[in-house]
Design a protein around this motif. Structure first.
Motif, PDB file in Angstrom:
ATOM      1  N   ASP A 178      21.792  36.390 -31.720  1.00 41.10           N
ATOM      2  CA  ASP A 178      21.677  35.108 -32.221  1.00 41.10           C
ATOM      3  C   ASP A 178      20.652  34.708 -33.234  1.00 41.10           C
ATOM      4  N   GLU A 179      20.251  33.693 -33.555  1.00 40.63           N
ATOM      5  CA  GLU A 179      19.473  33.192 -34.845  1.00 40.63           C
ATOM      6  C   GLU A 179      17.899  33.562 -34.222  1.00 40.63           C
ATOM      7  N   ASN A 180      17.796  33.832 -32.835  1.00 41.42           N
ATOM      8  CA  ASN A 180      16.510  34.045 -32.293  1.00 41.42           C
ATOM      9  C   ASN A 180      16.193  35.435 -32.010  1.00 41.42           C
ATOM     10  N   ARG A 182      23.740  29.653 -32.243  1.00 41.84           N
ATOM     11  CA  ARG A 182      23.964  29.918 -33.697  1.00 41.84           C
ATOM     12  C   ARG A 182      23.692  31.409 -33.565  1.00 41.84           C
ATOM     13  N   SER A 191      13.572  28.507 -39.393  1.00 37.49           N
ATOM     14  CA  SER A 191      14.185  29.602 -38.817  1.00 37.49           C
ATOM     15  C   SER A 191      13.140  30.216 -38.141  1.00 37.49           C
ATOM     16  N   ASP A 225      26.705  30.007 -40.811  1.00 35.12           N
ATOM     17  CA  ASP A 225      26.723  29.069 -39.660  1.00 35.12           C
ATOM     18  C   ASP A 225      27.719  29.570 -38.509  1.00 35.12           C
ATOM     19  N   ARG A 265      13.741  40.444 -34.567  1.00 36.51           N
ATOM     20  CA  ARG A 265      14.826  40.455 -34.039  1.00 36.51           C
ATOM     21  C   ARG A 265      14.894  41.278 -32.855  1.00 36.51           C
ATOM     22  N   GLU A 267      23.109  35.232 -36.112  1.00 36.09           N
ATOM     23  CA  GLU A 267      22.002  35.633 -36.847  1.00 36.09           C
ATOM     24  C   GLU A 267      22.247  35.390 -38.436  1.00 36.09           C
ATOM     25  N   GLY A 268      23.173  34.882 -38.643  1.00 29.64           N
ATOM     26  CA  GLY A 268      23.419  34.666 -40.124  1.00 29.64           C
ATOM     27  C   GLY A 268      24.126  35.601 -40.921  1.00 29.64           C
ATOM     28  N   ARG A 319      14.669  36.863 -43.852  1.00 31.92           N
ATOM     29  CA  ARG A 319      15.105  36.851 -42.488  1.00 31.92           C
ATOM     30  C   ARG A 319      13.947  37.055 -41.332  1.00 31.92           C
TER      31      ARG A 319
END
Length: 570
Positions: A105-107, A552, A48, A544, A15, A554-555, A11
């Motif tokens: 979020d994923e970023n 999207r 990612s 997802d 973050r 952070e999983g 990951r």
């Protein structure tokens, strides 16, 4: 059916580490839709943020319906924020029944989830919260500013609450039906992170007041699933929230959570089909070798597996003893005995090695294996006529390590610690307890949270802004400060990191904290934590989930699943 590929993903550790300007932009975002259900049914490879890749399957459109059975690593004491401490197992249930006000979020940016917006002032001393209209708790109580205030004042903020230390500098005042202001003194740029977890998970004030002490065992949130029943140590059942505020979600009809503390039994239950999903912090290697009938998602972030030493209880209140305990062990051997050789790596501070908040100084200061030095330090303590444990000079030093029972890898880990400590002269033993008991003994009880242990295996770390450890280590009587470690020099540095808006100044402060922590060893490490999710091939959507604006999420950090968009391809 197209079978999802097995994935092993590291990951992103960045973050929340994109600077204060980026944070301001993220916090000012206002979600514009309640859906965000854009599906890409073309399989491929997603990049990612840290440059690694994750292979995904062309799963098609989500299908509604079906029941999921989830194997958890432990039982929980309850699910009332502020009252009940949560392990990763408990958070699996929490994210099904409750929604967070904010989410990552994923970023690695914080965005609104149950909140419509969260806007800071220029000094980060006030945050204006705006709630989404029309959201209700499962019992029909409206989610409004009055509910947030009731949660805050009556459950999260009181001195006996487990969340009290984190909110010591925070007040909340409603300013309208759906608006309110959090006020912070001193200010904090990292405050929004608190609202991504249990502090930001609103629960029905009506239900909490009516049920009193039973509120812990009957959670009532706004989440995608409603509580049905709980048989302690057997199963907890939730069902689809037909009135969920995100239209068309969730997809599943029902989830049954079953605590299966034995790691091998949990994996066997997945392979036999007794459970559809499992999570683990010990069997990442076994899952990756489980075969094509299991999809595996491994998460390695900033959290570390570690051993805490109670700095207020003899003999670990003495620095010589703590340093001797750490010098006695080889971290590479500790990683190997967990079956994680080649998967994870040694760590020396509470952030990932490639984190921008990490420092080489901490690694240099951390006591590496040195049996001769460990023996010298132990002997020096033993010969001290004023030794803290009250024993006569020359008598053996007794150490008891509290370990979760019934977990083979933890048992092996505990035995390696015991053997290593005995090899340098300690009289070492292992105290096996169930995980809920371990958590309660480690954390202790209000008001002093002293803890009932000398040494214990635990896990902690940070993937986001280090300020989120502020209340954990600032107050030696905070519920999260398991080691009861809070020297004055560390407090001064925590204050700098907490209040400064200069990123360079903050990084310097945290580097000094990690180094001080390495020198005084209130805790030691046995590797960066490698958690994993195992699932049957027809379980879709685990990584997802999206924020309401379609971004999207952070999983599955630390292998905690958001079940709102999980579905079955059956």
């Amino acid at each position: 059916m197209i079978r999802p590929a097995r994935t092993v993903r590291t990951r992103p550790v960045g973050r929340g580490w994109r600077g204060l300007a980026a944070l301001l932009v993220a916090l000012a975002l206002v979600a514009v839709a309640c859906g965000g259900d854009d599906d890409d049914d073309a399989g491929g490879t997603d990049s990612s943020p840290d440059g690694t890749t994750e292979t995904t399957a062309a799963a098609g459109e989500p299908k509604p319906g079906g029941e999921l059975v989830v194997g958890l690593e432990s039982e929980s004491a309850g699910w009332l924020p502020g009252k009940d401490s949560q392990s990763q197992a408990g958070l699996q249930v929490m994210y099904a029944v409750f929604d967070p006000l904010m989410a990552y979020d994923e970023n690695g940016e914080v965005g609104p989830y149950l909140a419509e917006s969260l806007e800071p002032n220029a000094e980060f001393s006030e945050y204006t919260l705006t709630l989404r209209p029309g959201v209700t708790f499962h019992d029909g109580t409206p989610l409004d500013a009055a509910a947030i205030q009731d949660n805050f004042d009556n459950y999260l903020k009181p001195p006996t609450a487990r969340t009290a230390a984190a909110l010591a500098a925070v007040t909340f005042e409603p300013t309208g039906e759906l608006t309110g202001v959090y006020r912070l003194d001193p200010p904090s740029a990292a405050f929004p992170d608190l609202l991504t977890n249990i502090i930001g998970m609103p629960f029905s004030p009506t239900a909490a007041a009516e049920m009193g002490d039973d509120a812990s065992s009957h959670p009532v949130g706004t989440g995608p699933f409603t509580f049905v029943s709980w048989q302690r140590d057997s199963e907890l059942v939730v069902e689809k929230n037909a009135d969920y505020w995100q239209e068309g979600k969730p997809y599943l009809d029902r989830i049954t959570f079953r605590p299966i503390p034995d790691e091998e039994a949990r994996l066997a239950s997945l392979q036999s089909g007794e459970v559809d999903v499992m999570h683990t912090v010990r069997q990442a290697q076994a899952l990756t070798e489980a075969g094509d009938d299991v999809q595996t998602l491994v998460d390695i972030g900033g959290q570390s597996a570690m051993t805490y030493y109670n700095t207020t209880t003899p003999p670990t209140d003495d620095l010589r003893v703590r340093q001797a305990l750490v010098h006695a062990v080889d971290q590479d051997e500790l990683i190997s005995v967990q079956g994680l050789e080649g998967i994870t790596q040694p760590t020396y501070q509470p952030v990932a090695p490639d984190s921008p908040w990490a420092t080489d100084d901490a690694e240099a200061a951390y006591p590496k294996q040195d049996v001769e030095r460990a023996t010298e330090l132990l002997q020096d303590y033993m010969d001290d006529p004023d030794r803290s444990d009250g024993k006569a000079a020359g008598e053996p030093v007794t150490i008891s390590l509290v370990v979760t029972a019934g977990v083979a890898s933890l048992n092996d880990l505990g035995q390696l610690y015991q053997e290593s400590w005995e090899a340098v002269g300690f009289d070492a033993s292992i105290d096996f307890v169930d995980q809920a008991t371990l958590v309660n003994r480690a954390v202790g009880s209000p008001p002093d949270f002293a803890g009932d242990y000398v040494a214990t295996l635990f896990r902690l770390g940070i993937d986001s802004d280090p300020d989120n450890l502020y209340t954990t280590f600032y107050d030696e009587k905070a519920g999260g400060n398991i080691a009861n470690w809070s020297p004055p020099e560390a407090k001064k540095l925590w204050d700098i990191g907490h209040t400064s808006t200069d990123e360079a100044e903050r990084k310097e402060a945290y580097a000094k904290i990690w180094t001080l922590m390495a020198e005084q060893v209130p805790l030691s490490y046995h590797g960066a934590l490698a958690t994993a999710i195992g699932a049957k091939p027809d379980v879709m959507g685990i990584p997802d989930w999206t924020l309401p604006d379609g971004t999207r999420g952070e999983g599955h950090p630390t292998s905690i699943i958001h079940y709102v968009e999980v579905w079955l391809d059956r």
